[in-house]
Every structure is written in C-alpha cells, then in structure tokens.
Enzyme design. Sequence first.
Site, PDB file in Angstrom:
ATOM      1  N   LYS A   1       0.836  -1.209   0.000  1.00 16.68           N
ATOM      2  CA  LYS A   1       0.000   0.000   0.000  1.00 16.68           C
ATOM      3  C   LYS A   1       0.873   1.262   0.000  1.00 16.68           C
ATOM      4  O   LYS A   1       0.675   2.160  -0.807  1.00 16.68           O
ATOM      5  CB  LYS A   1      -0.939   0.028   1.223  1.00 16.68           C
ATOM      6  CG  LYS A   1      -1.897  -1.158   1.297  1.00 16.68           C
ATOM      7  CD  LYS A   1      -2.827  -1.075   2.503  1.00 16.68           C
ATOM      8  CE  LYS A   1      -2.113  -1.155   3.840  1.00 16.68           C
ATOM      9  NZ  LYS A   1      -1.436  -2.450   4.106  1.00 16.68           N
TER      10      LYS A   1
ATOM     11  N   ARG B   1      -9.905   0.480   8.549  1.00 16.42           N
ATOM     12  CA  ARG B   1      -9.455  -0.874   8.834  1.00 16.42           C
ATOM     13  C   ARG B   1     -10.527  -1.709   9.519  1.00 16.42           C
ATOM     14  O   ARG B   1     -10.309  -2.885   9.770  1.00 16.42           O
ATOM     15  CB  ARG B   1      -8.244  -0.804   9.755  1.00 16.42           C
ATOM     16  CG  ARG B   1      -6.901  -0.989   9.051  1.00 16.42           C
ATOM     17  CD  ARG B   1      -5.820  -0.912  10.111  1.00 16.42           C
ATOM     18  NE  ARG B   1      -4.612  -1.570   9.731  1.00 16.42           N
ATOM     19  CZ  ARG B   1      -3.557  -0.974   9.177  1.00 16.42           C
ATOM     20  NH1 ARG B   1      -3.609   0.293   8.870  1.00 16.42           N
ATOM     21  NH2 ARG B   1      -2.475  -1.662   8.920  1.00 16.42           N
TER      22      ARG B   1
ATOM     23  N   ARG C   1      11.174  -5.283   5.162  1.00 16.97           N
ATOM     24  CA  ARG C   1      10.920  -3.861   4.890  1.00 16.97           C
ATOM     25  C   ARG C   1      11.904  -2.982   5.656  1.00 16.97           C
ATOM     26  O   ARG C   1      12.195  -3.214   6.829  1.00 16.97           O
ATOM     27  CB  ARG C   1       9.484  -3.516   5.294  1.00 16.97           C
ATOM     28  CG  ARG C   1       9.189  -2.023   5.328  1.00 16.97           C
ATOM     29  CD  ARG C   1       7.720  -1.685   5.356  1.00 16.97           C
ATOM     30  NE  ARG C   1       6.935  -2.462   6.300  1.00 16.97           N
ATOM     31  CZ  ARG C   1       5.604  -2.552   6.263  1.00 16.97           C
ATOM     32  NH1 ARG C   1       4.930  -1.914   5.333  1.00 16.97           N
ATOM     33  NH2 ARG C   1       4.966  -3.273   7.151  1.00 16.97           N
TER      34      ARG C   1
ATOM     35  N   ARG D   1      10.902  -1.285  11.264  1.00 14.35           N
ATOM     36  CA  ARG D   1       9.830  -1.018  12.224  1.00 14.35           C
ATOM     37  C   ARG D   1       9.820  -2.076  13.321  1.00 14.35           C
ATOM     38  O   ARG D   1      10.036  -3.247  13.047  1.00 14.35           O
ATOM     39  CB  ARG D   1       8.470  -1.020  11.498  1.00 14.35           C
ATOM     40  CG  ARG D   1       8.117   0.314  10.885  1.00 14.35           C
ATOM     41  CD  ARG D   1       6.979   0.230   9.905  1.00 14.35           C
ATOM     42  NE  ARG D   1       5.822  -0.498  10.392  1.00 14.35           N
ATOM     43  CZ  ARG D   1       4.684  -0.638   9.696  1.00 14.35           C
ATOM     44  NH1 ARG D   1       4.585  -0.080   8.497  1.00 14.35           N
ATOM     45  NH2 ARG D   1       3.672  -1.322  10.177  1.00 14.35           N
TER      46      ARG D   1
ATOM     47  N   ARG E   1      -0.640  -9.390  12.999  1.00 14.44           N
ATOM     48  CA  ARG E   1      -1.276  -8.334  12.198  1.00 14.44           C
ATOM     49  C   ARG E   1      -2.052  -8.916  11.026  1.00 14.44           C
ATOM     50  O   ARG E   1      -3.109  -8.406  10.655  1.00 14.44           O
ATOM     51  CB  ARG E   1      -0.223  -7.333  11.720  1.00 14.44           C
ATOM     52  CG  ARG E   1       0.223  -6.385  12.840  1.00 14.44           C
ATOM     53  CD  ARG E   1       1.595  -5.781  12.595  1.00 14.44           C
ATOM     54  NE  ARG E   1       1.692  -5.063  11.353  1.00 14.44           N
ATOM     55  CZ  ARG E   1       2.819  -4.885  10.673  1.00 14.44           C
ATOM     56  NH1 ARG E   1       3.952  -5.393  11.126  1.00 14.44           N
ATOM     57  NH2 ARG E   1       2.807  -4.222   9.539  1.00 14.44           N
TER      58      ARG E   1
HETATM   59  P1  ADP Z   1       0.939  -1.814   7.357  1.00 18.00           P
HETATM   60  O1  ADP Z   1       1.434  -0.858   6.324  1.00 18.00           O
HETATM   61  O2  ADP Z   1       1.914  -2.896   7.621  1.00 18.00           O
HETATM   62  O3  ADP Z   1      -0.424  -2.317   7.026  1.00 18.00           O
HETATM   63  P2  ADP Z   1       0.443   0.523   9.001  1.00 18.00           P
HETATM   64  O4  ADP Z   1       1.644   1.372   8.984  1.00 18.00           O
HETATM   65  O5  ADP Z   1      -0.703   0.918   8.125  1.00 18.00           O
HETATM   66  O6  ADP Z   1       0.857  -1.001   8.710  1.00 18.00           O
HETATM   67  O7  ADP Z   1      -0.110   0.389  10.488  1.00 18.00           O
HETATM   68  C1  ADP Z   1       0.738   0.023  11.548  1.00 18.00           C
HETATM   69  C2  ADP Z   1      -0.087  -0.142  12.815  1.00 18.00           C
HETATM   70  O8  ADP Z   1      -0.722   1.098  13.133  1.00 18.00           O
HETATM   71  C3  ADP Z   1      -1.229  -1.148  12.732  1.00 18.00           C
HETATM   72  O9  ADP Z   1      -0.810  -2.472  13.004  1.00 18.00           O
HETATM   73  C4  ADP Z   1      -2.179  -0.607  13.807  1.00 18.00           C
HETATM   74  O10 ADP Z   1      -1.732  -0.941  15.108  1.00 18.00           O
HETATM   75  C5  ADP Z   1      -2.019   0.896  13.663  1.00 18.00           C
HETATM   76  N1  ADP Z   1      -3.006   1.460  12.714  1.00 18.00           N
HETATM   77  C6  ADP Z   1      -2.756   2.083  11.537  1.00 18.00           C
HETATM   78  N2  ADP Z   1      -3.887   2.470  10.944  1.00 18.00           N
HETATM   79  C7  ADP Z   1      -4.906   2.071  11.763  1.00 18.00           C
HETATM   80  C8  ADP Z   1      -6.327   2.160  11.700  1.00 18.00           C
HETATM   81  N3  ADP Z   1      -6.962   2.725  10.648  1.00 18.00           N
HETATM   82  N4  ADP Z   1      -7.034   1.621  12.725  1.00 18.00           N
HETATM   83  C9  ADP Z   1      -6.436   1.061  13.770  1.00 18.00           C
HETATM   84  N5  ADP Z   1      -5.114   0.934  13.899  1.00 18.00           N
HETATM   85  C10 ADP Z   1      -4.334   1.427  12.902  1.00 18.00           C
HETATM   86  P1  ADP Z   2       2.071  -1.908   3.170  1.00 19.77           P
HETATM   87  O1  ADP Z   2       2.062  -0.407   3.212  1.00 19.77           O
HETATM   88  O2  ADP Z   2       0.878  -2.485   2.474  1.00 19.77           O
HETATM   89  O3  ADP Z   2       2.283  -2.541   4.514  1.00 19.77           O
HETATM   90  P2  ADP Z   2       4.659  -1.586   1.819  1.00 19.77           P
HETATM   91  O4  ADP Z   2       4.376  -0.749   0.609  1.00 19.77           O
HETATM   92  O5  ADP Z   2       5.344  -0.939   2.947  1.00 19.77           O
HETATM   93  O6  ADP Z   2       3.311  -2.354   2.279  1.00 19.77           O
HETATM   94  O7  ADP Z   2       5.487  -2.866   1.313  1.00 19.77           O
HETATM   95  C1  ADP Z   2       5.913  -3.870   2.229  1.00 19.77           C
HETATM   96  C2  ADP Z   2       7.312  -4.339   1.823  1.00 19.77           C
HETATM   97  O8  ADP Z   2       7.236  -5.083   0.597  1.00 19.77           O
HETATM   98  C3  ADP Z   2       8.292  -3.202   1.548  1.00 19.77           C
HETATM   99  O9  ADP Z   2       9.570  -3.614   1.970  1.00 19.77           O
HETATM  100  C4  ADP Z   2       8.231  -3.009   0.025  1.00 19.77           C
HETATM  101  O10 ADP Z   2       9.474  -2.540  -0.494  1.00 19.77           O
HETATM  102  C5  ADP Z   2       7.952  -4.434  -0.444  1.00 19.77           C
HETATM  103  N1  ADP Z   2       7.079  -4.473  -1.631  1.00 19.77           N
HETATM  104  C6  ADP Z   2       6.044  -3.656  -1.939  1.00 19.77           C
HETATM  105  N2  ADP Z   2       5.457  -4.025  -3.099  1.00 19.77           N
HETATM  106  C7  ADP Z   2       6.131  -5.137  -3.524  1.00 19.77           C
HETATM  107  C8  ADP Z   2       6.006  -5.990  -4.681  1.00 19.77           C
HETATM  108  N3  ADP Z   2       5.059  -5.782  -5.601  1.00 19.77           N
HETATM  109  N4  ADP Z   2       6.877  -7.020  -4.787  1.00 19.77           N
HETATM  110  C9  ADP Z   2       7.839  -7.239  -3.847  1.00 19.77           C
HETATM  111  N5  ADP Z   2       8.002  -6.466  -2.756  1.00 19.77           N
HETATM  112  C10 ADP Z   2       7.159  -5.423  -2.592  1.00 19.77           C
END
Ligand code: ADP
Ligand code: ADP
Length: 216
Positions: free
Chosen positions: A13, A88, A127, A160, A171
């Site tokens: 994302k 979410r 990541r 992270r 998660r």
């Molecule tokens: P990822 O990119 O791996 O999906 P995020 O950076 O979006 O993770 O979120 C990291 C953490 O922040 C989540 O595991 C949750 O604890 C919290 N968080 C983020 N967005 C929300 C939301 N919309 N509602 C509840 N918790 C959230």
């Molecule tokens: P999210 O915000 O959904 O948690 P991220 O964009 O942070 O996901 O991506 C999670 C990890 O996977 C990062 O280290 C990113 O560089 C890698 N990544 C993202 N898209 C791809 C893809 N299409 N193929 C392989 N690795 C990816």
Amino acid sequence: MKLILLGPPGAGKGTQAANIVNAYEAVHISTGDIFRKNIKENTDLGKKAKEYMDKGLLVPDELVVELVADRLEQDDVKDGFLLDGFPRTVNQAQALDKVLESLNGKIYKVINIQVDKNNLVERAVGRRICKKCGATYHISFNPSKSEGICDVCEGELYQRTDDVEETVAKRIQVYLDETQPLIDYYTKSGTIVTINGDQDISKVFNDIKLALGSED
Ligand code: ADP
Ligand code: ADP
Ligand code: ZN
C-alpha cells in the site's frame, strides 16, 4: 482523486501510494505514518497507540476516526486524497462515509491490493524505511543502492519494531478478522477494484493506473 488503498500488512500500500501521489494529484494520508510520527514525538496519542501497535493490534476506533476526520477537513485535501491504512474496520468505514457526506460527497474509489498470505511475512520482515523521508525499501525485492542508506535523501534506514515475524503474523490475523470484511462492504457500494499485488512493483502500479484510467 479520492482513493482508499486496502490490503493486508505488507501488501504494498505504502509503496504504491508513493507512486500514485507522484502521478496524480492527491495527498497521501497514512494513519500508520501519523501514529509513528506521534510515537517519535512522544505525544499522548503516540504513547497510547504504541501499546497496541507493538502487539500487532489495531488502535481503537475512537483514537483513529477523529484523527482522520480532522485531517480530511483541512484545505490541502480538497482536490484529492489517498487513504492508506484507513479504514481498517467496518465501523471506521461507516464513520468515513459520514465524514465524506458532510464534506464534498461520498465519491471515491477503493483499490484492493491482494497478495498471497505466504508472501506477506517476507515482505514485512524485509521492509526498511528511511528515518528522514519515509521512503520504503525491501532488503531483497527493492533494495537501496547503498545498504542501510536512503537513495532519495541519504537518510538512515530502519526496521519497524512491529515488522518482526511474530507481530506480523498477528497483524495478518487481525487483518483477516477485522479489515477483510471491508471488501464486502465496498463491493456492495460498487466502488472497489482488486489488483494482483503478487507482481513486480512496477507491474502492480501499471494495473493501478489502468484501473484509475484518466481520473484526476
Ligand atoms: P501496514 O502498512 O503494515 O499495514 P500501518 O503502517 O498501516 O501497517 O499500520 C501500523 C499499525 O498502526 C497497525 O498495526 C495498527 O496498530 C495501527 N493502525 C494504523 N492504521 C490504523 C487504523 N486505521 N485503525 C487502527 N489501527 C491502525
Ligand atoms: P504496506 O504499506 O501495504 O504494509 P509496503 O508498501 O510498505 O506495504 O510494502 C511492504 C514491503 O514489501 C516493503 O519492503 C516493500 O518494499 C515491499 N514491496 C512492496 N510491493 C512489492 C512488490 N510488488 N513485490 C515485492 N516487494 C514489494
Ligand atoms: Zn530518505
């Protein structure tokens, strides 16, 4: 453009959000980034959110909804926003619909990035994020040119604290229980496009561009 990015942790994302805001006019709003900024600055919100984030749990709706509602009322998002990591829960989605109805109308598109569960842990654990500018890398799939250093700003890369295997697994389970039902929610309102996230980053972006067409 008013867009919501949906997908499990590690789906890509944040990576695609960076591509989208580069190509289209939209302000990137990541609730995860907002919480991490608050943790860094040791605010009350940061202290509360950290307790949940470190356990792989969602921060309670009441701490998130108001934050996003306030953000969406600001001037810079009038012409477009890209929500990444919000909503979410179904409760958050309903709250968002109410907020948007009271602002400029409830028109938006949802991009659902689908990734095989087996790939998510490897993506999240590998990541790395720039401390200075927030750019996202992956140790194998999208490495920085120089190890540990950001290509964009030469900032230091970090992992992270919630990107460790056990917390990532938690998660993913939380995603399945609480966030996946949103696919149904948005399918009913007819605004969702599912993208195959199990492809190279550039191919995923291409599919997103196709889905968005000439939207601005
Ligand atoms: P990822 O990119 O791996 O999906 P995020 O950076 O979006 O993770 O979120 C990291 C953490 O922040 C989540 O595991 C949750 O604890 C919290 N968080 C983020 N967005 C929300 C939301 N919309 N509602 C509840 N918790 C959230
Ligand atoms: P999210 O915000 O959904 O948690 P991220 O964009 O942070 O996901 O991506 C999670 C990890 O996977 C990062 O280290 C990113 O560089 C890698 N990544 C993202 N898209 C791809 C893809 N299409 N193929 C392989 N690795 C990816
Ligand atoms: Zn950087």
